[in-house]
Design an enzyme around this catalytic site. Structure first.
Site, PDB file in Angstrom:
ATOM      1  N   SER A 136       0.849  -1.196   0.000  1.00  0.00           N
ATOM      2  CA  SER A 136       0.000   0.000   0.000  1.00  0.00           C
ATOM      3  C   SER A 136       0.875   1.233   0.000  1.00  0.00           C
ATOM      4  CB  SER A 136      -0.898   0.020   1.252  1.00  0.00           C
ATOM      5  OG  SER A 136      -1.539   1.265   1.409  1.00  0.00           O
ATOM      6  N   TYR A 149      -0.966  -0.535  10.454  1.00  0.00           N
ATOM      7  CA  TYR A 149      -1.134  -0.944   9.058  1.00  0.00           C
ATOM      8  C   TYR A 149       0.021  -0.452   8.194  1.00  0.00           C
ATOM      9  CZ  TYR A 149      -3.343  -1.184   4.426  1.00  0.00           C
ATOM     10  OH  TYR A 149      -3.624  -1.432   3.100  1.00  0.00           O
TER      11      TYR A 149
END
Length: 249
Positions: A136, A149
């Site tokens: 990501s 995350y």
């Protein structure tokens, strides 16, 4: 030419959309996720025989190895492994717990590592194969609520970058996928503004197109991800005010 693709995290979000996109393009897609019911429903939406459900919890190392062996025994050699499984849980200074960090590390990092080992071993034996790992843009630099995350995605980016010279030497293809914000059940947890939010079907087309190209990184939407590439070059004194303004509710 039709490929056999193994896709993890295929029951919802980007993974689900990519599974359908690849199936429409003619690939056979062995799809793994924890929910057998969701995988069966997904298979029913694709042309017959194009999506092949293989339920799996990637945090179970032995189950991963058995599943990879079963896919290859039943369907043939895996041409492309697209390791997409992962989760997101908002973590900030007010909600920080060790348990949340451990959950993200076990699934996003260790779960991916469980998949990497049998796939790399199979590709090395055959001398061919294509591996893509979904990380990501949250791994580029720190973003609000991404203390857990973002850390795991940064680890995946570093891991894949480190493996790239070895893959080149072995004649294997390796790519990293760094999406921006895509509307999924995971991003629905975000409480901040998400610039250039994409629909999963648009993201799936961009990802599938990128898999057919030679570039190491697949990233989208480019207007946003290139902006973040620029921001990660800035000194902290400039970066934090800019990212705070961009993600303010």
């Amino acid at each position: 030419m039709s490929r056999l693709v193994w896709l993890t995290g295929g029951s919802e979000g980007i993974g689900r959309a990519v599974a359908l996109e690849l199936a429409r393009r003619g690939d056979r897609v062995a799809v793994s996720a924890r929910s057998a019911d969701k995988l069966q429903a997904l298979a029913a939406e694709a042309p017959e025989g194009r999506i092949l459900p293989y339920p799996l919890d990637i945090t179970d190392r032995e189950a991963v190895a058995r599943t990879v062996a079963r896919i290859e025994a039943e369907q043939g050699p895996i041409d492309l492994a697209l390791l997409n499984a992962g989760t997101h849980k908002p973590v900030d200074a007010e909600s920080f717990t060790v348990e949340d960090i451990r959950l993200l590390v076990e699934l996003n990092i260790m779960g991916t590592a469980h998949c990497l080992q049998p796939v790399i071993e199979a590709f090395r034996r055959r001398g061919r194969g294509h591996l893509a790992v979904v990380a990501s843009v949250a791994g580029y630099r720190g973003l609000p609520t991404s203390a857990g995350y973002g850390a795991t995605k940064a680890a995946l980016i570093n891991m894949v970058e480190s493996l790239k010279p070895d893959f080149d030497r072995l004649g294997l293809k390796l790519q990293i996928v760094n999406p921006g914000f895509v509307r999924t059940p995971l991003t629905d947890k975000n409480e901040f503004a998400m610039p250039f939010l994409m629909e999963p079907e648009d993201a799936a087309r961009a990802l599938a197109d990128g898999l057919d190209k030679a570039g190491f990184e697949i990233t989208f939407p480019k207007r946003f991800t290139y902006m973040l590439k620029f921001l990660r070059c800035l000194p902290y004194a400039l970066y934090f005010p800019l990212i705070g303004k961009a993600t303010r509710k």
